[in-house]
Design a protein around this motif. Structure first.
Motif: not given
Length: 926
Positions: A364-368, A423-427, A432-440
């Motif tokens: 995902y990504a967003n910016g303004a 601006g943000t980019v992330g994955f 296995n039930g774990w939800i991970s979110d890494a972003s910059f």
């Protein structure tokens, strides 16, 4: 008018663009177990990022690529559902049951919803439709008329402050509210408020820069949240959720004008979407707008002017200058002053995108980005203020044929340029039930200024001429345009957030954040700072300029446990380490208990912190400010790491610490009626303030006097951890939806309010030794009124929404309670109070066709204006409120002889422009 008509024709011609999509449509409604409609439920086509949210009546319409398909329903506090849809339909009805929702354990998301009766924390949720319906032309003003605990200040002084109005939650100042975009930290503004108005000494993120058409909804958490989000979240958190719609778009043309015939606004906004691959989305918004100047000066008092600008404090000097003043004011009753709302041009852009990489992962990504240009004015320099006797060259600089001496004064202009981006980019991944979110995330804000139509009055000489007269470096050799520099702030943020639901009863979350912040003071040209610079706004001296950086690293852990079906407990801890002032450990505990199906009791207690802003640590400058009875004076703001600070033995800044307590009750007597009430208590220790102006001592031989004399300053100020404060109050929200008016239509009613029980200093002022020895204080009555009583004591909003077929009406009434100021220069025991005022807004919209809707708003329908009066303390025997001459003198002191008669010099919480008319045309692109 012809030019403005051509603009309108241009906008209308542009709407010939349209995008057509092939798609199938499903629609329906979502309700809870009792049958009450649920707003803001997320409905997503499985395996894609295509989704919508339900409206205020629980209804939705979703365009899908094909049927049959599977849709996913998810909502905070309710069990997530997957539902098979085997054909396109317009009458799908779904019921959701309460349970631990996945979002409740996402540290980057919110755990609650708009004053829900079954959640552990109070929050307001506002849809884009509600924001647009206010008719306000900026995001922060729209929130002011929707959220009682949110306030934004309108300032009459239009220099740097005109680029960003101060705002706050629960009367805590702009720097104690954290702003997120899609759950990620938004950069703060580069602007530091230094005028004598609410928000003095602070700053916040520029939320007015965000295009409203890009927003899906806004979530405002009204509770301390430092344990979840880190610094700044003492009063609360605002999370701005951007639109994800890839299949629909619209273009909106809008225009407006005040009842006085000025302040014209016109603009165009395009919101559109596109698919990325088969299952991804991109939603983008372009918003272009222009607002003309609106001017509301007062009629200047000649006697007050003559007393302020006479050459000597004698009756003879007064009588000598009075005819000069009266002659000038006979031609310019407002003394040429221009204040109210400045000319503003803005271009805004936002994009939000996401694409599944696999069935369980998403990029995902967003910016303004926003560019804003503001053209405003300083106080008019009248010919008896800047005289030809003192500056004989002014008749050449600012010629005015036909006036005495061919010179009639001048008005310096102030041009501000703002650039803001994020601006943000992330994955995001599920395994296995774990939800991970890494972003910059990156973000920045730059504000630069240009002063025109002014001159440098300095006394620096470069030698003497053949007659022995001094040759000045500037004065008659001064430029008329000055690049005074500016400021820039930027940050880089990295986040890792991990969540897991261990069972139906327990959810955990943990993660980490790294943040690097840089604050830059941009130097001006030499003529802009030499000997005070241009007459109105001093530039940044290279000795005070530079780039300053710090970084911090933090981590958190969170657990949510449903002890029983009705009893939820949540706890969070966080540790942060800063490169400049050290570490901070904070925690939070919250709970919710359901009593039957209709009643919920909730509470939270937490600690928090706010790191000193880099702006507060490093800003040092000469500053023009209004001093009652003395006009515009030049003071100095020194920073806490400077040579001057060492000489004065000023302490370095440290972090503020806070303790927050919230207790609330939620009631839901039936499916249409809900009610919440929450009590809050916020204690802040070592609150950072910008001190009052500290002048010289009577002895005149201290280090303080030496610094003032060396720098030709009337006074100086600085930042200091000076106060312990306590703020408490009550928020309430009541909603009734679906009230039927016979067979005509339905009415929705919303009543909400905020009442401040306590907002005051707790204990003595913590004065540095030198200030204490000089018999002065860093926080006087003027300062403390700005901190504590310059916000409405109470604020209430009653909103009515009425729908009849294709026509919708809204009536919004906002009651602003009294505010109190104690302006510098007033006699002891005398103060000003703005009276309670009720502002009424009326809106209507009509769907001309399936794709065209026209809307109109009359904001401040009854032309209500801010109104203040003098009051006195009990026991103030020297104050005579029945003496008109006395009150006129005091009024002149705080309005610059009536230049700012409507709002004084301090500003107020609704506009002095009066009634505004707005109209918009929305065309769906389908």
């Amino acid at each position: 008018m012809k030019k403005k008509f051509n603009y309108l024709l241009f906008f209308i011609l542009m709407f010939s663009c349209s995008i057509v999509y092939g798609q199938k449509q499903i629609s329906g409604s979502v309700s809870d177990d009792s049958g009450a409609p649920l707003s803001f439920v997320n409905i997503v086509e499985k395996g894609t990022t295509n989704g919508v949210i339900t409206d205020e009546n629980g209804n939705f319409t979703l365009d899908v690529a094909n049927v049959p398909t599977v849709i996913i329903l998810s909502f905070v506090g309710y069990a997530t559902q997957e539902i098979d849809v085997d054909k396109g339909s317009s009458d799908l009805n779904f019921t959701m049951s309460e349970g631990v929702g996945l979002q409740e354990i996402e540290i980057t998301g919110f755990r609650t919803v708009r004053s829900s009766t079954s959640t552990p924390l109070p929050i307001d949720m506002i849809s884009s439709k509600e924001l647009t319906a206010t008719g306000q032309n900026s995001f922060d003003k729209a929130l002011t008329y929707k959220i009682p605990s949110f306030n934004s200040v309108n300032t009459p002084v239009n220099d740097a402050t005109s680029l960003l109005d101060p705002y706050e939650i629960r009367n805590m100042g702009p720097s104690r509210t954290l702003i997120l975009i899609n759950g990620k930290r938004k950069n703060t503004s580069a602007l530091l408020y230094t005028q004598t108005s609410p928000g003095r000494g602070e700053t916040g993120a520029d939320i007015s820069a965000i295009p409203q058409d890009a927003i899906e909804r806004v979530e405002i958490l009204r509770d301390g949240a430092s344990a979840q989000y880190g610094s700044d979240a003492i009063a609360g958190v605002m999370n701005i959720i951007l639109k994800k719609d890839a299949r629909n778009g619209s273009v909106t043309f809008n225009g407006g004008i005040t009842a006085e015939g000025d302040g014209e606004t016109y603009g165009i906004a395009l919101n559109n979407g596109a698919k990325l691959g088969k299952k991804g989305y991109a939603n983008y918004t372009v918003d272009l707008s222009k607002r003309e100047q609106a001017n509301r000066p007062g009629v200047v008092d000649a006697e007050g002017e003559a007393r302020d600008f006479r050459l000597e404090s004698t009756e003879e000097a007064y009588q000598a200058i009075l005819p000069v003043v009266e002659e000038f004011l006979s031609r310019k009753p407002d003394a040429g002053n221009i204040n109210g709302s400045p000319e503003t041009t803005a271009a805004k852009f936002a994009v939000n995108a996401g694409i599944p990489v696999s069935e369980n992962s998403e990029f995902y990504a967003n910016g303004a980005y926003v560019y804003k240009k503001v053209n405003s004015f300083a106080n008019y320099r009248t010919p008896y203020w800047r005289t030809l006797d003192d500056f004989p060259y002014l008749a050449d600089f600012f010629p005015a044929p036909g006036t005495p001496g061919g010179y009639d004064g001048y008005v310096p202009t102030f041009d501000g340029d703002l650039n803001d981006f994020n601006g943000t980019v992330g994955f995001r991944n599920t395994r296995n039930g774990w939800i991970s979110d890494a972003s910059f995330t990156i973000g920045g804000n730059e504000q630069t200024y240009l002063v025109r139509n002014s001159h440098n009055r300095n006394l620096t000489t470069t030698g003497v001429d053949e007659d022995g007269n001094p040759i000045y470096k500037y004065r008659e050799n001064s430029p008329l345009v000055f690049d005074v520099g500016g400021t820039r702030f930027s940050h880089i943020v990295g986040n890792i957030d991990i969540t897991r639901r261990l069972s139906d009863k327990i959810g955990i979350a943990f993660g980490s954040e790294f943040r690097s912040e840089t604050f830059t003071i941009i130097e001006g040209t030499e003529s802009s700072y030499e000997d005070g610079g241009p007459d109105s706004f001093s530039g940044n001296d290279p000795r005070n300029s530079g780039k300053f950086n710090r970084y911090n690293f933090g981590g958190y852990a969170d657990i949510a446990v449903d002890i029983t079906e009705d009893f939820l407990v949540n706890g969070t801890v966080r540790l942060e380490d800063y490169s400049d002032f050290g570490s901070a450990f904070v925690w939070k505990a919250s709970s919710r208990y359901n009593i039957g199906d209709m009643t919920t009791v909730r509470a939270s207690i937490s600690t928090g912190f706010r790191a000193p802003l880099l702006h507060q640590i490093y800003t040092q400058k000469a500053q023009y400010s209004f001093v009652p009875g003395q006009g515009i004076q030049v003071g100095g703001l020194i920073n806490n790491v400077s040579r001057e600070a060492r000489l004065l033995d000023l302490p370095e800044l440290k972090a503020e610490k806070s303790t927050n307590l919230t207790v609330g009750l939620g009631l839901k007597p039936n499916r249409n009626l809900s009610f919440t009430v929450d009590y809050y208590n916020i204690a802040v220790e070592d609150r950072i303030i910008l001190s009052s102006e500290i002048g010289g001592t009577e002895a005149g031989n201290t280090k303080l006097d030496e610094i003032l004399t060396e720098n030709n300053l009337s006074d100086l100020s600085f930042f200091v951890n000076a106060l312990d404060t306590r703020t408490s109050g009550i928020d309430f929200v009541a909603n009734y939806r679906g009230l039927k008016i016979g067979s005509i239509g339905t009415v929705g009613v919303n009543l909400s309010g905020n009442y401040t029980l306590q907002n005051e200093r707790d204990g003595d002022v913590k004065n540095p030794a030198l200030v204490e020895e000089a018999g002065q204080s860093v926080s006087n009555q003027t300062q403390e009124a700005l901190f504590f009583t310059s916000r409405p004591l109470y604020k209430a909003i009653l909103g009515l929404d009425f729908s009849i077929g294709k026509v919708a009406f809204s009536l919004n009434n906002t009651l602003f309670g009294p505010t109190t100021f104690r302006q510098q220069g007033l006699d002891q025991g005398l103060y000003t109070e703005f009276k309670p005022k009720l502002v009424t807004d009326l809106g209507a919209s009509f769907a001309l066709t399936d794709i065209i809707t026209i809307s109109g708003n009359v904001n401040n329908l009854l032309n209500v204006l801010p109104e203040w009066e003098f009051k006195k303390d009990d026991g103030a025997t020297d104050v005579d409120l029945n003496n008109e001459a006395y009150l006129k003198n005091q009024s002149n002191l705080i309005t610059f002889n009536q230049r700012y008669s409507q709002m004084t010099y301090d500003g107020y919480h609704f506009s002095q422009l009066g009634t505004l008319f707005n109209v918009s045309l929305n065309v769906k692109l389908k």
